[in-house]
Design an enzyme around this catalytic site. Sequence first.
Site, PDB file in Angstrom:
ATOM      1  N   ARG A 131       1.812  -9.377  12.992  1.00 16.80           N
ATOM      2  CA  ARG A 131       1.213  -9.656  11.673  1.00 16.80           C
ATOM      3  C   ARG A 131       2.062  -9.120  10.532  1.00 16.80           C
ATOM      4  NH1 ARG A 131      -0.650  -5.265   8.943  1.00 16.80           N
ATOM      5  NH2 ARG A 131      -0.868  -3.374  10.196  1.00 16.80           N
ATOM      6  N   SER A 132       2.711  -7.971  10.754  1.00 15.05           N
ATOM      7  CA  SER A 132       3.498  -7.309   9.714  1.00 15.05           C
ATOM      8  C   SER A 132       4.814  -6.881  10.328  1.00 15.05           C
ATOM      9  CB  SER A 132       2.736  -6.094   9.168  1.00 15.05           C
ATOM     10  OG  SER A 132       3.500  -5.411   8.189  1.00 15.05           O
ATOM     11  N   TYR A 140      11.844  -3.962   2.732  1.00 18.64           N
ATOM     12  CA  TYR A 140      11.529  -3.034   1.644  1.00 18.64           C
ATOM     13  C   TYR A 140      12.683  -2.999   0.640  1.00 18.64           C
ATOM     14  CZ  TYR A 140       7.411  -1.335   4.089  1.00 18.64           C
ATOM     15  OH  TYR A 140       6.179  -1.253   4.690  1.00 18.64           O
ATOM     16  N   TRP A 182       6.310   7.978  15.851  1.00 17.46           N
ATOM     17  CA  TRP A 182       4.957   8.118  15.334  1.00 17.46           C
ATOM     18  C   TRP A 182       4.700   9.449  14.645  1.00 17.46           C
ATOM     19  CZ3 TRP A 182       0.921   4.497  15.520  1.00 17.46           C
ATOM     20  CH2 TRP A 182       1.250   3.288  16.163  1.00 17.46           C
ATOM     21  N   ARG A 224       0.819  -1.207   0.000  1.00 18.46           N
ATOM     22  CA  ARG A 224       0.000   0.000   0.000  1.00 18.46           C
ATOM     23  C   ARG A 224       0.860   1.268   0.000  1.00 18.46           C
ATOM     24  NH1 ARG A 224       0.560   2.501   4.632  1.00 18.46           N
ATOM     25  NH2 ARG A 224       1.312   1.306   6.424  1.00 18.46           N
TER      26      ARG A 224
END
Length: 273
Positions: free
Chosen positions: A175-176, A218, A80, A21
Amino acid sequence: MRQYLDALRLVLETGIDRPTRTGVDTRALFGLQMRFLTDSGFPAVTTKHLAFKSMKAELLCFLRGVSNVKEMQALGCHIWDQNADAPYWTPRARCAGDLGRIYGVQWRRWRAPDGREIDQLGDVIDRIKRDPFDRRLIVTAWNPGELDEMALPPCHAMFQFFVAGQDLSLHLYQRSADMFLGVPFNIASYALLLHMVAQVTGLKAHEFVHTLGDAHIYHNHFDAVREQLAREPLALPRLWLNPDIRCIDDFTMTDAKLEGYVCAPTIRAPMAV
């Protein structure tokens, strides 16, 4: 940290290239696991610099149920910042710096259907003390009904404690997993959480088990990963916790330190948002 480096190499050499995404492709494997015994030292990556202060600040914010980036920045955590300003995130409260109902809010103030707020972490700590063999010593940040109220849906989604004698272990499902930037941070964060919970429950931190769902690198991190893999890991540091702390809510920035931490220089890479 050989386990981490081995996993990093495995993803780089055998992973499948996939779109994301963020617009930056990844190379990914599905379903990896690493295990870190506390007797071997604190699992802080040594083949590059671990920002321990920033990691500690983020964890303390989670423990306090913080949901605003300004409170994180006040403790020295800027992880963040980009998420708070991301174009896809429109906080319902319209409050400057609002991150929504992220990790710490779910840990400490989960909304029940009847309107109550559930302190998942506080309840689990209490149950470790009362019934250490309980198989429900679980905290989850993955709340399907509130994913659209979060600046970023939780990557490290659920963790479970396990008591054997006087030993306390923690198992995280993520999860990721951004293998280069995020995972070393996550390993250290949950290892620190394990030590903190062990201390306030009168137990000994034993093992951190880390299960990764989508473990990825990545494409624009490949050179950085190769540079890191060319380095030899150094001896692990030791963690010092203030022995006077007996409540999870009482930990501050000065109550946790790494002793003997020596590492290779920082390797910089962009974060995908």
